[in-house]
Design an enzyme around this catalytic site. Structure first.
Site, PDB file in Angstrom:
ATOM      1  N   PHE A 142      79.986  15.786 -27.308  1.00 12.85           N
ATOM      2  CA  PHE A 142      79.213  16.991 -27.590  1.00 12.85           C
ATOM      3  C   PHE A 142      77.736  16.699 -27.828  1.00 12.85           C
ATOM      4  O   PHE A 142      76.888  17.588 -27.687  1.00 12.85           O
ATOM      5  CB  PHE A 142      79.802  17.750 -28.787  1.00 12.85           C
ATOM      6  N   LYS A 143      77.405  15.457 -28.173  1.00 11.71           N
ATOM      7  CA  LYS A 143      76.002  15.115 -28.434  1.00 11.71           C
ATOM      8  C   LYS A 143      75.120  15.348 -27.206  1.00 11.71           C
ATOM      9  O   LYS A 143      73.914  15.549 -27.333  1.00 11.71           O
ATOM     10  CB  LYS A 143      75.887  13.656 -28.886  1.00 11.71           C
ATOM     11  N   ASP A 144      75.720  15.313 -26.008  1.00 12.09           N
ATOM     12  CA  ASP A 144      74.938  15.562 -24.795  1.00 12.09           C
ATOM     13  C   ASP A 144      74.319  16.962 -24.785  1.00 12.09           C
ATOM     14  O   ASP A 144      73.264  17.179 -24.184  1.00 12.09           O
ATOM     15  CB  ASP A 144      75.818  15.433 -23.545  1.00 12.09           C
ATOM     16  N   THR A 182      76.177   9.566 -30.661  1.00 12.37           N
ATOM     17  CA  THR A 182      74.747   9.862 -30.625  1.00 12.37           C
ATOM     18  C   THR A 182      74.001   8.825 -29.794  1.00 12.37           C
ATOM     19  O   THR A 182      73.119   9.155 -29.014  1.00 12.37           O
ATOM     20  CB  THR A 182      74.157   9.900 -32.050  1.00 12.37           C
TER      21      THR A 182
END
Length: 476
Positions: free
Chosen positions: A116-118, A149
């Site tokens: 999800f960090k993308d 991250t």
């Protein structure tokens, strides 16, 4: 829109200044002076925009409420460049997947590093390149990662003009896949530093370097961790997208369950809720490192040292010092900057904890701000992964499993949306333990663990990290 520090630093700054700065000079975190309010008519317009024009335009509409020092056409172009089907694998960008009655997953892990960090980091890379180009400057990014991250930052920044990345990570504490994603990158502007310690040691190094104002200024140090407001702001968008997919009208509410370690992801939900998004509950789901669950149950925030930070099968949440938590506490205390400073710069720094259990404001964490919490263990993860696979034909990663387990404890009348954290291939060993088989591996990542590694190992020593940064910057 002007931004202030949670610890009372007097100067107000604009978005592009704090984009490149990271922490405030007093060690506080930046927040907007006020949260823009979205009324029902505006939410209806965002619903139309999302369904007719897509995620990139939704992102532009929300970001433009906070960013007034980038021309609108440029900001819209940056959003359109970032949120594409080519980068995120689907035109929906963050599709909802139905799990069971009342329970949904919001798929956030379709980006380049499968996490999800993308969602925020891809935008941050484009914002950095844009603003540095506009100023004719360079930036040396110093970050800390517990797994996702780092790879998201490095993939977003590789090849970007004017940007170098120095990413610290806890040696041996990430999955083999996570390590390979980062350490196999050979780009000259990417530097991996494996620290002998845990994630909190890495995070402490980043904060210490950011607190050395002379060094920070000389080497133009910035951050990509969620202490950077731009990261958190980008994450606010997918709360709106999830809500707009799960509802048909603006009088409906939803809840979100968020796997939580550093409090950045769920803090973005707090911001969305403060803007007026109809969120009933924000469910904080922790693993065995349950600092946040302890606070929301008891009012006591008690950080752990390295020796008491457990190594778990959801390693991106192996965190015992939640750096974004200060933003929420600042709001919880009525934006009392001096009291916030005392709690974090004195209480946590000196005593390792603070206690709000007797403060009437603590009850508002649930009653006013919608926060509830729960904890998930390794056994819970295995059981949840197995259950979701057997009953619903869906394989989820270990962190998402924590989110599902705790979400089920707080199901109500409204839809419950679990924020997906990563694709299961990133934690293949635990998936095999749960299901007796390995998860699917995207073709581009076949054999990644066997690629040559480029990484420097160091003790948890601020001065050695600073010397490493200086040596590479001075030689450039």
């Amino acid at each position: 829109m002007l931004y202030l520090s949670t610890r009372g630093y007097p100067e107000r700054k604009r978005f592009c200044d704090i984009l490149l700065e990271g922490l405030a000079p007093d060690g506080g975190l930046y927040l907007p002076e006020r949260y823009p309010q979205i009324d029902s008519a505006q939410l209806g317009e965002l619903r139309r925009v999302y369904h007719e024009q897509g995620y990139a335009e939704l992102a532009f509409r929300i970001l433009s409420l906070y960013i007034d020092d980038i021309p609108a056409d440029d900001l819209r172009a940056l959003c359109a460049k970032t949120y594409t089907a080519e980068v995120f694998g689907t035109g929906e960008i963050v599709p909802l997947r139905h799990v069971e009655d009342g329970l949904w997953l919001e798929a956030l892990s379709n980006g380049p590093t499968l996490a999800f960090k993308d969602m925020a980091m891809q935008l941050l890379g484009n914002l950095f390149e844009y603003e540095l180009g506009r100023r004719g400057e360079t930036l040396n990014i110093l970050g800390a990662t517990s797994g996702d991250t780092g790879s998201a930052a490095e993939y977003a920044m590789r090849g970007k003009q004017g940007v170098r990345v120095f990413m610290t990570s806890p040696h041996g504490r990430m999955s083999a896949f996570q390590q390979a994603q980062m350490f196999s990158l050979q780009d000259e502007n990417i530097h991996n530093i494996a620290i002998d310690g845990v994630f909190d040691d890495c995070q402490d190094i980043v904060k210490a370097v950011s607190g050395d104002h002379a060094f920070k200024a000389r080497y133009k140090i910035g951050t990509v961790n969620s202490i950077n407001w731009a990261r958190l702001l980008a994450q606010v968008v997918y709360y709106f997208a999830g809500y707009l997919q799960a509802t048909q009208s603006n009088d409906q509410k939803v809840s979100f369950s968020v796997p939580s370690g550093n409090f950045g992801n769920v803090c973005a939900g707090h911001v969305a809720r403060q803007m007026g998004l109809p969120i009933a509950k924000l469910v904080v789901a922790t693993n065995e490192n349950d600092v946040l669950d302890e606070f929301f149950r008891t009012g006591i925030y008690r950080v752990r040292g390295s020796a008491n930070t457990y190594e778990t099968s959801s390693p991106s949440m192996d965190i015992s010092k939640a750096s974004n938590f200060e933003r929420f506490v600042f709001d919880l205390l009525g934006r009392d900057a001096e009291r916030t400073r005392q709690l974090f710069a004195e209480g946590v720094a000196r005593d390792g904890f603070f206690d709000l259990s007797a403060d009437p404001l603590f009850a508002q964490a649930a009653s006013r701000y919608g926060f509830v919490s729960g904890k998930s263990t390794h056994a819970d993860r295995l059981a949840t992964i197995r259950d979701v696979a057997e009953r619903f034909g869906m394989v989820i990663d270990t962190h998402t499993a924590d989110g599902v387990k705790v979400a089920r404890e707080y199901m109500g009348a409204e839809p419950m949306i679990v924020l997906e954290t990563a694709l299961p291939i990133k934690f293949a060993e635990t998936i095999q333990e749960a299901l007796g088989r390995l998860p699917e591996r995207p073709a581009k990542f076949i054999g990644i663990e066997d690629l040559p590694k480029r990484v420097q190992r160091m003790p948890a020593d601020v001065e050695q990290v600073k010397a490493y940064i200086a040596r590479h910057c001075d030689a450039a």
